[in-house]
Write an enzyme that holds these catalytic residues in place. Structure first.
Site, PDB file in Angstrom:
ATOM      1  N   HIS A 173       0.842  -1.206   0.000  1.00  0.00           N
ATOM      2  CA  HIS A 173       0.000   0.000   0.000  1.00  0.00           C
ATOM      3  C   HIS A 173       0.871   1.249   0.000  1.00  0.00           C
ATOM      4  O   HIS A 173       1.352   1.706   1.051  1.00  0.00           O
ATOM      5  CB  HIS A 173      -0.906  -0.024   1.241  1.00  0.00           C
ATOM      6  N   HIS A 194       1.168   5.011  -2.460  1.00  0.00           N
ATOM      7  CA  HIS A 194       0.686   5.804  -3.602  1.00  0.00           C
ATOM      8  C   HIS A 194       1.893   6.365  -4.351  1.00  0.00           C
ATOM      9  O   HIS A 194       2.704   7.099  -3.764  1.00  0.00           O
ATOM     10  CB  HIS A 194      -0.201   6.939  -3.101  1.00  0.00           C
ATOM     11  N   HIS A 233      -9.652   1.693  -0.150  1.00  0.00           N
ATOM     12  CA  HIS A 233      -9.460   2.390   1.122  1.00  0.00           C
ATOM     13  C   HIS A 233     -10.786   2.358   1.889  1.00  0.00           C
ATOM     14  O   HIS A 233     -11.816   2.810   1.379  1.00  0.00           O
ATOM     15  CB  HIS A 233      -9.068   3.846   0.886  1.00  0.00           C
ATOM     16  N   GLU A 292     -10.642   3.809   7.365  1.00  0.00           N
ATOM     17  CA  GLU A 292      -9.565   4.735   7.718  1.00  0.00           C
ATOM     18  C   GLU A 292     -10.229   5.987   8.287  1.00  0.00           C
ATOM     19  O   GLU A 292     -10.204   6.235   9.479  1.00  0.00           O
ATOM     20  CB  GLU A 292      -8.721   5.074   6.475  1.00  0.00           C
ATOM     21  N   ASP A 335       2.187   4.058   2.847  1.00  0.00           N
ATOM     22  CA  ASP A 335       1.074   4.848   2.322  1.00  0.00           C
ATOM     23  C   ASP A 335       1.555   6.042   1.492  1.00  0.00           C
ATOM     24  O   ASP A 335       1.445   6.028   0.269  1.00  0.00           O
ATOM     25  CB  ASP A 335       0.168   5.319   3.469  1.00  0.00           C
ATOM     26  N   ASP A 336       2.040   7.080   2.165  1.00  0.00           N
ATOM     27  CA  ASP A 336       2.442   8.314   1.469  1.00  0.00           C
ATOM     28  C   ASP A 336       3.812   8.745   2.006  1.00  0.00           C
ATOM     29  O   ASP A 336       3.920   9.705   2.788  1.00  0.00           O
ATOM     30  CB  ASP A 336       1.400   9.412   1.722  1.00  0.00           C
TER      31      ASP A 336
HETATM   32  N1  HPA Z   1      -5.571   7.994   1.706  1.00  0.00           N
HETATM   33  C1  HPA Z   1      -6.544   8.094   0.791  1.00  0.00           C
HETATM   34  N2  HPA Z   1      -6.309   8.459  -0.445  1.00  0.00           N
HETATM   35  C2  HPA Z   1      -5.072   8.766  -0.799  1.00  0.00           C
HETATM   36  C3  HPA Z   1      -4.033   8.707   0.096  1.00  0.00           C
HETATM   37  C4  HPA Z   1      -4.297   8.294   1.417  1.00  0.00           C
HETATM   38  O1  HPA Z   1      -3.386   8.221   2.279  1.00  0.00           O
HETATM   39  N3  HPA Z   1      -2.916   9.066  -0.572  1.00  0.00           N
HETATM   40  C5  HPA Z   1      -3.285   9.336  -1.824  1.00  0.00           C
HETATM   41  N4  HPA Z   1      -4.582   9.161  -1.984  1.00  0.00           N
HETATM   42 ZN    ZN Z   2      -3.524   4.961   0.942  1.00  0.00          ZN
END
Ligand code: HPA
Ligand code: ZN
Length: 348
Positions: A33, A35, A212, A215, A293-294
């Protein structure tokens, strides 16, 4: 594609790498996971913006990092930064840069979310995008053994029509490195049922599915992802423990959670990593993986997540290896590749 010329990373990151190397001791890692656009560090975003004559100065704070205060603002900043990435060459460079760095951090397998809706805004075709990302993944694999796969991803807050069209693009242009379909963006936007068609299209073509959920919203969004999208994995899903019956069902169905602890804390879901439900999810017998994630937004990578989970929750090496094993088993790649990856894991 020509050689990349992106920034090499900060000294702080190198220092972290040394600490992690001690604790992880060459353990093979896997990430499900992440992006792709969020792997672009601020320095590289500035390089892309300059090269493409785009002004994204509004996305940075006084320290030159990405600026955002809550989840909505984070998504806005993310969308704005993505606008600096304008050509297939940019995508090739950032992918090669990320996979090269992750290979050096011990990652043997990484799936990334790739968003044709972001790339398409500025005229990059679906096939040009995928070819560029795949070329970089192949180059990284040839150089360092890291294996990559692409999850074509729709963005919920861009609307369900775009989501359906994105799934259709993936199906109309099959590519061996595109093995999954996912949904990112604002979990609270629109009605989940409107996005079911996109997942139906992707499922019929044999793509692995993830969305997703759980969250920003609670267990009900996980329930929707399961019953309406029929996902194989849940992006985050950390809030399922608020509903015992749902948690039990997720366990029975063998769904894998793509857990991103630092991201959850950064977004404000939990006050600290110490208060994150990661240990409870593991103790409940759920299939848990660790992910960044990011990375460029939360100053974290997947190796950091493994190391922090050991430091904060006391997980031993065997448990850390278990995260990698679960990730490989739940990966959206073919079984021959899984066997090869598991063999590499078992050698360590
Ligand atoms: N969450 C949801 N959408 C997203 C994220 C995230 O962390 N990063 C890029 N799109
Ligand atoms: Zn994500």
């Amino acid at each position: 594609m020509s050689a990349p010329c992106l920034a090499r990373g900060s000294p702080g990151r190198l220092a972290l790498a040394n600490v992690a190397a001690d604790i992880l001791n060459n353990l093979p890692l896997a990430e499900l996971h992440c992006h792709l656009e969020a792997t672009v560090e601020p320095d590289d975003a500035r390089i892309f913006a300059k090269r493409n004559s785009i002004d994204i100065s509004g996305v940075f704070n006084d320290q030159g990092d990405y600026h955002w205060r809550d989840f909505k603002e984070f998504l806005d900043t993310y969308d704005a930064v993505s606008e600096a990435i304008r050509t297939p060459q940019d995508y090739y460079e950032l992918t090669l840069h990320y996979y090269t760095r992750m290979a050096a951090r011990g990652v043997i397998y990484g799936e990334v979310f790739v968003s044709p809706e972001h790339a398409g805004k500025f005229g990059i075709s679906y096939t040009a995008l995928i070819d560029a990302v795949a070329a970089a993944m192949r180059e990284a694999e040839a150089k360092s053994g890291i294996v990559g796969r692409i999850i074509v991803t729709c963005v919920r807050h861009f609307g369900s029509e775009h989501a359906t069209a994105t799934a259709q693009l993936a199906v109309d242009h099959p590519h061996p490195m595109v093995t999954g379909f996912g949904m990112a963006g604002d979990e609270a936007f629109g009605a989940a049922a409107d996005y079911a068609r996109a997942f139906d299209i992707a499922r019929d073509a044999g793509l692995g599915l993830t969305a997703h959920a759980g969250e920003i919203l609670g267990p009900e969004s996980v329930h929707e992802a399961i019953t309406l999208f029929h996902v194989d994995r849940i992006g985050h899903g950390v809030r399922i423990l608020e509903d015992d019956a749902l948690a039990a069902a997720v366990k029975d169905w063998g769904l894998t959670l793509e857990v991103c602890p630092t991201s959850n804390v950064a977004i404000g879901l939990y006050p600290s990593l110490e208060r994150h439900p990661l240990p409870a999810l593991v103790a409940a017998g759920l299939k848990v993986t660790l992910n960044a994630d990011d990375p460029a937004y939360f100053d974290v990578d997947v190796a950091d997540e493994y190391r922090k989970s050991a430091e904060i929750h006391g997980f031993e090496r065997e448990r850390l290896a278990g995260f990698t094993r679960t990730a490989i088993e739940a990966a959206f790649c073919d079984s021959k590749t899984k066997v090869e990856l598991l063999t590499r894991l078992d050698r360590n």
